[in-house]
Structures are given as structure tokens and as C-alpha cells.
Design a protein around this motif. Structure first.
Motif, PDB file in Angstrom:
ATOM      1  N   ASP A   1     -11.619  -6.009   4.197  1.00  0.00           N
ATOM      2  CA  ASP A   1     -10.978  -4.987   3.802  1.00  0.00           C
ATOM      3  C   ASP A   1     -10.123  -5.162   4.105  1.00  0.00           C
ATOM      4  OD1 ASP A   1     -12.737  -2.589   2.233  1.00  0.00           O
ATOM      5  OD2 ASP A   1     -13.554  -3.450   3.847  1.00  0.00           O
ATOM      6  N   LEU A   2      -8.011  -5.274   3.902  1.00  0.00           N
ATOM      7  CA  LEU A   2      -6.707  -5.200   4.252  1.00  0.00           C
ATOM      8  C   LEU A   2      -6.007  -4.266   3.640  1.00  0.00           C
ATOM      9  CD1 LEU A   2      -5.231  -8.598   3.260  1.00  0.00           C
ATOM     10  CD2 LEU A   2      -5.132  -7.648   5.038  1.00  0.00           C
ATOM     11  N   GLY A   3      -5.880  -3.704   4.963  1.00  0.00           N
ATOM     12  CA  GLY A   3      -4.747  -2.249   4.811  1.00  0.00           C
ATOM     13  C   GLY A   3      -3.369  -2.527   4.842  1.00  0.00           C
ATOM     14  N   LEU A   4      -2.238  -1.965   4.051  1.00  0.00           N
ATOM     15  CA  LEU A   4      -1.132  -2.195   4.569  1.00  0.00           C
ATOM     16  C   LEU A   4      -0.593  -0.698   4.260  1.00  0.00           C
ATOM     17  CD1 LEU A   4       0.605  -4.925   2.653  1.00  0.00           C
ATOM     18  CD2 LEU A   4       0.251  -4.983   5.805  1.00  0.00           C
ATOM     19  N   LEU A   5       0.358   0.000   5.307  1.00  0.00           N
ATOM     20  CA  LEU A   5       0.906   1.370   5.237  1.00  0.00           C
ATOM     21  C   LEU A   5       2.066   1.276   5.491  1.00  0.00           C
ATOM     22  CD1 LEU A   5      -1.291   4.918   6.503  1.00  0.00           C
ATOM     23  CD2 LEU A   5       1.153   4.159   7.550  1.00  0.00           C
TER      24      LEU A   5
ATOM     25  N   ALA B   1       6.908   4.387   9.785  1.00  0.00           N
ATOM     26  CA  ALA B   1       5.670   4.067  10.268  1.00  0.00           C
ATOM     27  C   ALA B   1       5.636   2.413   9.858  1.00  0.00           C
ATOM     28  CB  ALA B   1       4.640   5.114  10.863  1.00  0.00           C
ATOM     29  N   TYR B   2       5.068   1.556  10.180  1.00  0.00           N
ATOM     30  CA  TYR B   2       4.319   0.446   9.227  1.00  0.00           C
ATOM     31  C   TYR B   2       3.193  -0.212  10.031  1.00  0.00           C
ATOM     32  CZ  TYR B   2       9.340   1.257   8.156  1.00  0.00           C
ATOM     33  OH  TYR B   2      10.349   1.285   7.977  1.00  0.00           O
TER      34      TYR B   2
ATOM     35  N   ASN C   1     -18.704  -4.980  12.287  1.00  0.00           N
ATOM     36  CA  ASN C   1     -17.205  -4.280  12.023  1.00  0.00           C
ATOM     37  C   ASN C   1     -16.690  -5.015  13.055  1.00  0.00           C
ATOM     38  OD1 ASN C   1     -15.318  -2.495  12.251  1.00  0.00           O
ATOM     39  ND2 ASN C   1     -15.221  -3.533   9.949  1.00  0.00           N
ATOM     40  N   VAL C   2     -15.298  -5.441  12.858  1.00  0.00           N
ATOM     41  CA  VAL C   2     -14.396  -5.657  13.889  1.00  0.00           C
ATOM     42  C   VAL C   2     -13.446  -5.670  13.114  1.00  0.00           C
ATOM     43  CG1 VAL C   2     -13.046  -7.684  15.559  1.00  0.00           C
ATOM     44  CG2 VAL C   2     -15.327  -7.955  14.872  1.00  0.00           C
ATOM     45  N   LYS C   3     -12.100  -4.527  13.117  1.00  0.00           N
ATOM     46  CA  LYS C   3     -11.563  -4.932  12.990  1.00  0.00           C
ATOM     47  C   LYS C   3     -10.474  -4.388  14.073  1.00  0.00           C
ATOM     48  CE  LYS C   3     -10.045   0.081  10.447  1.00  0.00           C
ATOM     49  NZ  LYS C   3      -9.793   1.027  10.068  1.00  0.00           N
ATOM     50  N   GLY C   4      -8.411  -4.805  13.294  1.00  0.00           N
ATOM     51  CA  GLY C   4      -7.803  -4.839  14.075  1.00  0.00           C
ATOM     52  C   GLY C   4      -6.756  -4.355  13.462  1.00  0.00           C
ATOM     53  N   ILE C   5      -5.306  -3.621  14.131  1.00  0.00           N
ATOM     54  CA  ILE C   5      -4.700  -3.057  13.528  1.00  0.00           C
ATOM     55  C   ILE C   5      -2.896  -2.897  14.040  1.00  0.00           C
ATOM     56  CG2 ILE C   5      -3.703  -0.183  13.274  1.00  0.00           C
ATOM     57  CD1 ILE C   5      -6.326   0.195  13.215  1.00  0.00           C
ATOM     58  N   ILE C   6      -2.352  -2.848  13.498  1.00  0.00           N
ATOM     59  CA  ILE C   6      -1.017  -3.275  14.555  1.00  0.00           C
ATOM     60  C   ILE C   6       0.136  -2.028  13.783  1.00  0.00           C
ATOM     61  CG2 ILE C   6       1.422  -4.443  14.079  1.00  0.00           C
ATOM     62  CD1 ILE C   6      -0.569  -7.085  14.422  1.00  0.00           C
TER      63      ILE C   6
ATOM     64  N   ALA D   1       6.841  14.221   5.194  1.00  0.00           N
ATOM     65  CA  ALA D   1       6.679  12.991   4.627  1.00  0.00           C
ATOM     66  C   ALA D   1       6.463  12.845   3.821  1.00  0.00           C
ATOM     67  CB  ALA D   1       6.110  12.857   6.662  1.00  0.00           C
ATOM     68  N   ILE D   2       6.128  11.201   3.565  1.00  0.00           N
ATOM     69  CA  ILE D   2       5.607  10.707   2.426  1.00  0.00           C
ATOM     70  C   ILE D   2       5.108   9.204   2.997  1.00  0.00           C
ATOM     71  CG2 ILE D   2       6.798   8.814   0.959  1.00  0.00           C
ATOM     72  CD1 ILE D   2       7.014  10.886  -0.557  1.00  0.00           C
ATOM     73  N   MET D   3       3.796   8.928   2.757  1.00  0.00           N
ATOM     74  CA  MET D   3       3.118   8.415   3.093  1.00  0.00           C
ATOM     75  C   MET D   3       2.527   6.597   1.755  1.00  0.00           C
ATOM     76  SD  MET D   3      -0.631   7.896   5.168  1.00  0.00           S
ATOM     77  CE  MET D   3      -1.515   7.897   3.310  1.00  0.00           C
ATOM     78  N   LEU D   4       2.782   5.851   1.678  1.00  0.00           N
ATOM     79  CA  LEU D   4       2.262   4.482   0.748  1.00  0.00           C
ATOM     80  C   LEU D   4       1.542   4.666   1.618  1.00  0.00           C
ATOM     81  CD1 LEU D   4       2.861   3.130  -2.308  1.00  0.00           C
ATOM     82  CD2 LEU D   4       4.652   2.182  -1.053  1.00  0.00           C
ATOM     83  N   GLN D   5      -0.095   3.540   1.047  1.00  0.00           N
ATOM     84  CA  GLN D   5      -1.190   3.211   2.230  1.00  0.00           C
ATOM     85  C   GLN D   5      -1.625   2.278   0.050  1.00  0.00           C
ATOM     86  OE1 GLN D   5      -3.267   5.751   3.472  1.00  0.00           O
ATOM     87  NE2 GLN D   5      -4.216   4.264   5.150  1.00  0.00           N
ATOM     88  N   SER D   6      -2.293   0.980   1.013  1.00  0.00           N
ATOM     89  CA  SER D   6      -2.455   0.176  -0.082  1.00  0.00           C
ATOM     90  C   SER D   6      -3.837  -0.543   0.536  1.00  0.00           C
ATOM     91  CB  SER D   6      -1.590  -0.911  -0.696  1.00  0.00           C
ATOM     92  OG  SER D   6      -0.676  -2.337   0.040  1.00  0.00           O
TER      93      SER D   6
END
Lengths: 430, 301
Positions: free
Chosen positions: A49-53, A64-65, A82-87, A421-426
């Protein structure tokens, strides 16, 4: 929904009451041949799973990005990892806690180096809010037996002045022909904060020469979670959770201050805030998922009641409605309402003529507030895999006693500015 | 060698067809190549035929024949038969004794083929001592039938075959790493696994028993089982009263006053089929029963 092909020619005078046997039949027939749940192991399958916010607050406050990558690997029929990484990259400014004034205000930066000035009538914002966070987590699940499921994990996140470490563990058991799942779990977290310039001395002026205590401080959190999930019928799933969280250690925000205001409403001094070292949080969570068949629409409604020994209570109502469109496209409107009562020691400012209390904060996040969220998610397949985008708008209304905006210093200023605030996530899963 | 099934290309799916259990059987396969569609149809046929041979009451070489010829003798059943008998036992209990796999012998008297008069009450009464699942000794996996009792899994077998074939197809499709949708239809007992790749549901026609061949009702089926019980071709009219082919095992007489046909949508085909059959056994209270089951259903009079 029922449909009669022909209307009944005679009106039936009698009726009879029957028990619902369809759940029992569902359980019995699923055990015989279960096409819907037949999932032979796919040992070499990886789910990625790939996510961008992107998150942006109004008035150039926090932006925030975030990028997230999650990989799940089915090890065998019984276990998965499951292994997850976030920046995250955070920039922008956030309220420092001081009240707006009918004159310009100059603040020393939290680090002690340099200063910034806020114009008359504006809510003071600390513009040094800039950080990069890297988080790594792993979660392991293992089916111990037909009815018992174990899960355990670890989490690490690091930013410039903050290190968070935690571990968690949970057990779940199915009952009642697998219509009921009960679970219990715990998590333990150990956080270290090392703010630039050191830990400030609470209640002491930000301009005092010796206002720092130590270089760093720590906090320990123990969470306990008890959950119950119940299949109500073919379409309905209900979930009930209780959580208890005990936090001890440094919980003050070292970057937040309070204005000390004289009888004319002028802030002549600013002091560092202070929060208790001990906090017990509890919450009750109820959720119902309703699956409309055969159209595939899903209605997901939840309510959370939260309370702690700082005097904060809150209510959250959240609802999502997933509507399946043609060609595997879907839309999911989202509405959320959150309402919170202020902590006992929340003060919009301190009074110069009163002694400085032991605990005090002007952080609006511990004040009285209402948050409204409206959002829409849209998903469709790309190369056979699900892609979705979500757009959300948040409005936070901070409320409080408006008569506190008094004297020449504060007359007419907004002590409780709204935030939006506005949030855009994919997301993309493959 | 001649194949026991046919495979045809339809506008946007493959249609595999064969006849098993005296019913026209169809496998609809979405979005696959011909070779895979052919192999899946072959697997479906083989499994349906296996179930027919194993549980048909018209054969003399299977477990049913063995059970029906026993004289108060205990027989240990294999896993699959145990599971089916267990389901039949559960349905017997849930229906208060109306769903009874030992009631098949009544079919000798009530064949409904150009039948114009009722069987004699004496003949019916003579059969009743051999009927009644409560008289069987079921201690899984051990079954002992009293002498004279005959069991018939016809009321479960077709729905079971649908779900079992669907299970096999699902496994095969996953092994091929594809995600195709399919529908299994054995003479009106149906299971569909998922939304089709074009985003549409399967459109299933429910035949109106009053006007055979003319489909009155279209049902969109994405995922789940659909089964019908009842048949207006098989009934007798005596003194203006229509007797359906659904027989009450307690009295030996048909159940009067109920709908001609019940169609139920449920999680799987067996669940749908059992609900439809038990509903029909309630006679005029069929709809009251269905309302309590929290399922979608269709009735025709």
C-alpha cells in the motif's frame, strides 16, 4: 425488501411468529462448503500500500506532507507480517498560546535564539514550526488455533527533538460460531523529548535569564484495550471497545506559553505552560457497519465518548457511506463531528494580580472546541488494483468566555479564532 | 472422446453447460481465456457428477443405497456424508420436524404425474411408521436407520453441489492468480462469487411457474446464493383445493395454502435453499416465516 409476483387473492386472517434461523443455517452451511471465504494460501503474495497526504491549515499555519509505504506478507496460512514506513515533513506556524493584543508583540523563539513579532490584533503564531519525522512500525499476526488470534508489534518514530518507542500485544478469540470476537490488548510507549534550549521552567517568564530545567524529559504510556465485535446479521456488524490509558511523565508542551495580563488587558509578560505529570484517559467506542446487499453499499457509523482526569470529555460521531458505482468505481462521503470540553487548567491567559497556578495551558487543543469534517473519497481500479483519493475539509471552532477580551489591551480581539484545514490523500494498493 | 459438457462464447462471458442431477447446469465465467474456461467447466462437471453419484437415491452402489437397505444396522459415515446428514438433522430441528430426509417414500404415492385423485388414506397411513427422522439414531459419524426407513438427500444435494463447485472454482481461479467473476446455476439454484469485471452484477431471471419459460422477475446478483423451492407444474386439484408437491412428513399429505414458489437470496446457495424449502413447508405462513429470517425473498402464487 419483499416482492410478490402476484397480489394475494384473499386476505390472510391469521399470522404466525417464527424464530430467525438464518444465522444458524449460515453458520452450518458455511462449514460445509464456503465459497465466499475460501482463500487458499498465497504464500508468495505481497500486499503493498502506498499513501500520500497533503495537509494544509488556513492562514499559512501548519502544512504537512506525508508519504507512507506499507508491505504485508502472508508467511503461511496462520501468520502474516506487516512493515510500515512513514516520512512526514511539517512546516508553517502554530499558535504559541499567547493572546492577541491591540498592539504588536515580540516573542523570544522557544530555542532562546532570536525573536519574532506578531502584528496588533493577530493571534501570535510561532513560525519556527518545522520538522521531519520518520516512523517505522511492524506488526505480526498469528492464528494460534482455529479460534485464537495473536498480534504483536513495535513502533519507532524520530524527529529532531522527539523519540517515540512502543510495543503492543493483543489476543482475540472467536465465540458463538465465530459471530462474536472478544479481544484484549496492551501497548507500552516510552517517549523522550529534547527541545532545543532545554526543558523550560514552567510558570517562569520566557525572558527570565535562568528559565530552563534540564536538557530532556520522558513520558511513559500504558494502554489497555478491550474489544467486542458481534455479527448481528448477514448485513450488520457491531463493535464495542473500551480503552484505558495511563500516562506518566512530561506531558507539557515546551513550546507553549501563556500571556500574563494586567487589569487593562495588556500582556506584560509571558510564562511557560505546565501540565500535570499524571493523566488517565478512558474511552468507549461503538461502531456499526451495515452492508446493503446485493448493491454492495456500506454504511459505517461510530460514536466515541472520551473522558480523562484533566477534566476533558469529548464526543465523536463519525459516518461513512460507501456507494459502489459501475466498473468497480466507488464514492464514499464522510461526515464527522467532534466536541470537546476544556481541561480544568485551561486558561486563555493568566491574570497579573493572581498567583500563577501550578498547572495551566492556553493551548487551544485542550480548550473547548467543536470540529466539523466533511470529506469525499473516490476510488477506481488502475491496472486491476484499487486507487483512491480523499479530499477533506476540517473546521475547528474554538469557544470560550468572550467577556475575557477586556480592557484596552484586548477589547475587540478574537480570543478563540476558528481554524480550518484541507487534506488531500491518495492510496494505491498493489 | 466426447466431452460431457459444452462451452460457448457469449457476448461477454463463457457459458459452460451440462446436465447433472436431472437438471440443466450452467457455469458462467467472466473475463477468462478459452482454455481456462474449458478446464473450469470440466472441473465443475466432474464435481457435480461426483456428488450426484455419491448421493443419488436412484443408484444401488452408493452410501444412500447402503443406508436405505440396512436393517437396524449402524453405519459409520465418511466426513462429507456426515456433514450433509448433520445439516439435514439441523434443518429437521429448526423446522420443527417439517424438513425430513426420511419423507421421500411418500413420493411413491404422490408422484403428481397426471395424478387426478388422491392416494388412499390407508396407503398413506401405512407409510407413516417409516417416516420421521427423530426415529433415526444419529450419533455422528454413526447412523442407524430403523428398518423400512429410506433417506433422500435430494432436498440438499443440488444446493450443496452448487456451493461445492463454487468453492472449487474459487480455488482454481485464485491458483491462476486471476480474479474472475463466475456464476454457478444448477437448475435454478445459483451462486455468484463477485461483481463482474465490467462492474455489473449478473442478471438472473426467476421463472414464473404460472407461465413457464416466461421470466417475470429479474434479480441482480453480485455475490451470494439464490435458490427456489416449489413447482407449479407438479400439483393436483381436488375439489378446488390445490395440493402442492410439498408434503408434510407428519401427516403424509401435501401442504395446502402456501405459495407455489419461494425464491430466497442468502450468503450461499445451501442457506438460500434450506430457507426456501422450510418456508414452503410452512404453507400459508410461508411469508411470516420469511419475514422473520431477515433475508430477501420473492414469492409467487
Amino acid at each position: 425488501m419483499q416482492l410478490s409476483l402476484k397480489t394475494k387473492s384473499k386476505i390472510k386472517s391469521k399470522s404466525k411468529t417464527f424464530a430467525n434461523i438464518s444465522m444458524t443455517l449460515a453458520a452450518a452451511t458455511c462449514a460445509l462448503a464456503a465459497p465466499a471465504t475460501a482463500q487458499p494460501s498465497e504464500s508468495d503474495s505481497w500486499d503493498v500500500d502506498l499513501g500520500l497526504l497533503i495537509y494544509a491549515e488556513s492562514d499559512d499555519q501548519v502544512q504537512a506532507y506525508e508519504g507512507a509505504l506499507s508491505i504485508t506478507k502472508q508467511i503461511d496460512d496462520e501468520s502474516s507480517i506487516n512493515v510500515k514506513g512513514i516520512i512526514d515533513v511539517l512546516t508553517g506556524a502554530s499558535p504559541n498560546g499567547a493572546v492577541a493584543q491591540n498592539r504588536a508583540q515580540t516573542f523570544t523563539r522557544p530555542s532562546g535564539n532570536g525573536s519574532y513579532t506578531t502584528a496588533a490584533g493577530d493571534t501570535p503564531l510561532d513560525d519556527t514550526f518545522r520538522d521531519t519525522r520518520v516512523a517505522l512500525s511492524t506488526q505480526y499476526q498469528h492464528q494460534l488455533s482455529r479460534l485464537w488470534l495473536y498480534s504483536g508489534g513495535a513502533y519507532l518514530s524520530k524527529e529532531y527533538d522527539y523519540l517515540a518507542l512502543s510495543i503492543n500485544s493483543a489476543l482475540a478469540r472467536d465465540f458463538n460460531n465465530r459471530n462474536t470476537t472478544a479481544s484484549a490488548g496492551f501497548a507500552f510507549a516510552y517517549d523522550t523529548i529534547e527541545p532545543e534550549g532545554g526543558i523550560p521552567n514552567p510558570g517562569v517568564s520566557v525572558d527570565a535569564a535562568d528559565n530552563r530545567l534540564t536538557d530532556s524529559d520522558t513520558k511513559q504510556t500504558l494502554d489497555l484495550l478491550f474489544g467486542l465485535t458481534q455479527v448481528i446479521n448477514r448485513q450488520t456488524l457491531m463493535q464495542l471497545n473500551y480503552s484505558l490509558s495511563d500516562i506518566s511523565g512530561y506531558q507539557t508542551d515546551p513550546f507553549k506559553i501563556l500571556s500574563v495580563v494586567d487589569s487593562n488587558g495588556w500582556a506584560n509578560d509571558y510564562v511557560y505552560e505546565n501540565r500535570p505529570d499524571q493523566r488517565t484517559k478512558q474511552s468507549l467506542f461503538w461502531r456499526t457497519k451495515y452492508n446493503l446487499q446485493p448493491s454492495g453499499q456500506v454504511l459505517d457509523v461510530s460514536y466515541r465518548y472520551f473522558w480523562d482526569d484533566w477534566g476533558i470529555t469529548s464526543h465523536t460521531i463519525d459516518s461513512k457511506w460507501r456507494v459502489q458505482l459501475a466498473n468497480q468505481h466507488f464514492i464514499e462521503p464522510h461526515l464527522r463531528y467532534y466536541s470537546q470540553q476544556a481541561a480544568d487548567f485551561y486558561r486563555v491567559y493568566l491574570d497579573e494580580n493572581q498567583p500563577i497556578p501550578e498547572f495551566m495551558t492556553a493551548d487551544y487543543r485542550l480548550g473547548e472546541l467543536h470540529t466539523y469534517t466533511i470529506g469525499l473519497k473516490y476510488g477506481f481500479p488502475i491496472a486491476g488494483n484499487e486507487f483512491s483519493v480523499r479530499l477533506e475539509y476540517y473546521l475547528t471552532q474554538v469557544t470560550g468566555d468572550d467577556s475575557l477580551a477586556k480592557g484596552a489591551g484586548m477589547a475587540g480581539v478574537d480570543l478563540y479564532p476558528d481554524k480550518s484545514a484541507i487534506m488531500l490523500q491518495s492510496f494505491y494498493r498493489f | 472422446m466426447k466431452k460431457n459438457y459444452t462451452l460457448k462464447r457469449q457476448t461477454d462471458y463463457w457459458l459452460g453447460e451440462f446436465t447433472v442431477m436431472a437438471s440443466p447446469c450452467q457455469i458462467l465465467l467472466d473475463n477468462l481465456d478459452e482454455a481456462l474456461a474449458d478446464s473450469l467447466t470440466a472441473i465443475a462437471y466432474a464435481e457435480a457428477k461426483r456428488i450426484e453419484l455419491k448421493f443419488s437415491r436412484f443408484r444401488d452402489d452408493n452410501i444412500i443405497a447402503r443406508l436405505n437397505s440396512t436393517d437396524n444396522e449402524t453405519i459409520a459415515l465418511d466426513d462429507e456424508t456426515t456433514r450433509l446428514i448433520n445439516l439435514a438433522d439441523l434443518c429437521f430441528q429448526l423446522s420443527d420436524g417439517l424438513f425430513d430426509i426420511s419423507s421421500g417414500v411418500l413420493g411413491k404415492l404422490w408422484h403428481f404425474k397426471q395424478q387426478i385423485q388422491l392416494p388412499s388414506d390407508t396407503d398413506i397411513k401405512a407409510l407413516l411408521p417409516n417416516i420421521g427422522w427423530q426415529k433415526a439414531n444419529w450419533n455422528k459419524p454413526l447412523l442407524r436407520l430403523p428398518k423400512g426407513m429410506q433417506i433422500d438427500l435430494g432436498g440438499i444435494g443440488k444446493e450443496y453441489a452448487v456451493d461445492k463447485v463454487a468453492q472449487l472454482l474459487e480455488q482454481q481461479i485464485q491458483l491462476q492468480q486471476t480474479k474472475s467473476a463466475f456464476l454457478v446455476n444448477f437448475g435454478g439454484d445459483i451462486y455468484a462469487n463477485k461483481l463482474r469485471s465490467n462492474g455489473h452484477s449478473w442478471q438472473v431471471a426467476i421463472e414464473d411457474t404460472q407461465q413457464l419459460g416466461e421470466s417475470k422477475l429479474m434479480v441482480s446478483l453480485t455475490q451470494g446464493g439464490l435458490a427456489s423451492s416449489g413447482d407449479s407444474q407438479r400439483f393436483i386439484d381436488v375439489d378446488g383445493q390445490r395440493y402442492s408437491h410439498i408434503l408434510n412428513p407428519k401427516t403424509g399429505y401435501p401442504i395446502a395454502g402456501g405459495p407455489a414458489q419461494v425464491t430466497v437470496y442468502a450468503q450461499n446457495c445451501m442457506q438460500a435453499g434450506m430457507l426456501a424449502t422450510i418456508a414452503l413447508l410452512q404453507g400459508e405462513f410461508a411469508e411470516d416465516f420469511l419475514r422473520a429470517q431477515d433475508c430477501r425473498y420473492w414469492l409467487s402464487d
